[in-house]
Design an enzyme around this catalytic site. Structure first.
Site, short mmCIF file in Angstrom:
data_model
loop_
_atom_site.label_atom_id
_atom_site.label_comp_id
_atom_site.label_asym_id
_atom_site.label_seq_id
_atom_site.Cartn_x
_atom_site.Cartn_y
_atom_site.Cartn_z
N ARG A 45 0.86 -1.18 0.00
CA ARG A 45 0.00 0.00 0.00
C ARG A 45 0.89 1.23 0.00
O ARG A 45 2.01 1.21 0.52
CB ARG A 45 -0.89 0.03 1.25
N LYS A 90 -1.87 -0.69 7.90
CA LYS A 90 -3.31 -0.94 7.94
C LYS A 90 -3.65 -2.20 8.71
O LYS A 90 -4.53 -2.19 9.58
CB LYS A 90 -3.88 -1.04 6.52
N HIS A 126 -3.68 3.82 -5.21
CA HIS A 126 -3.76 2.35 -5.26
C HIS A 126 -3.32 1.80 -6.63
O HIS A 126 -3.20 0.58 -6.80
CB HIS A 126 -5.20 1.87 -4.98
N ARG A 167 -0.19 -0.57 -6.51
CA ARG A 167 -0.51 -1.88 -5.91
C ARG A 167 -1.38 -2.72 -6.86
O ARG A 167 -1.16 -3.92 -7.02
CB ARG A 167 -1.22 -1.63 -4.58
N HIS A 193 -6.23 -10.25 1.57
CA HIS A 193 -7.67 -10.17 1.29
C HIS A 193 -8.37 -11.38 1.90
O HIS A 193 -7.78 -12.44 2.06
CB HIS A 193 -7.93 -10.13 -0.22
N TYR A 224 -10.47 -6.33 -7.04
CA TYR A 224 -9.49 -5.29 -6.72
C TYR A 224 -8.53 -5.03 -7.88
O TYR A 224 -8.23 -3.89 -8.20
CB TYR A 224 -8.71 -5.69 -5.46
#
Length: 180
Positions: free
Chosen positions: A40, A63, A128, A131, A154, A163
């Site tokens: 990230r 995170k 993002h 990533r 995930h 994603y």
């Protein structure tokens, strides 16, 4: 709010790397490292020289609070070695011009990517994008959603495919062939 996209075209990625290599070393390393390790942006921006000097990135994700060790791909490691040659262990990899030994902010990374979007006519980009670009090309190369799910932390495979934009690619491909 629109979802950002990965950079799908390899030739465009090569063009961006060439452009950044000449224009700005810091931005080049941010882009090159970002599309090759899948971190990230918040984790990338807080990396210090000591975090990458062994050929592996050892971090605690901001995170998820999970510890993570990532092997840095050989070509990226060579570029990093040259980049950090005259830096100290406690120096941030992506130093800001504001303040002493402070990393660039998320907003600065966003501005870098928005300039690339304009110059290279990219789709929707944001922090993002790096990533997601990693994830998209990792999946295309290895076709291993389970490994990618684990890398991204995930919960399920469907979340990972959404994603990285694979699910939308497949839907677009099917719709383009649909005929009634």
């Amino acid at each position: 709010m629109n979802a950002v996209e990965p950079i799908r075209d390899r030739d465009t990625i090569i063009e961006i790397k060439r452009y950044l290599l000449v224009k700005n070393q810091r931005d080049y390393i941010l882009f090159f490292l970002g599309i090759n390790v899948g971190l990230r942006i918040s984790d990338l921006l807080h990396l210090k020289v000591k975090d990458v000097s062994t050929g592996k990135i050892k971090i605690r994700e901001r995170k998820t609070k999970k510890n993570k060790v990532i092997l840095i791909p050989r070509d990226v490691n060579k570029a990093l070695d040259l980049y950090i040659l005259n830096m100290e262990n406690e120096d941030y990899l992506f130093p800001s011009r504001k303040g002493i030994n402070k990393p660039i902010r998320r907003e600065t990374a966003y501005k870098i990517l928005k300039k690339l979007q304009k110059k290279f006519k990219l789709g929707l980009v944001g922090t993002h994008t790096l990533r997601k670009t990693f994830g998209y090309h990792f999946y295309k190369q290895f076709n291993d959603v389970v490994a990618l799910q684990k890398i991204f932390n995930h919960r399920d495979q469907k979340e990972t495919l959404i994603y990285i934009g694979i699910q939308q690619d497949e839907l677009d491909r099917m719709m383009s062939r649909f005929n009634l």
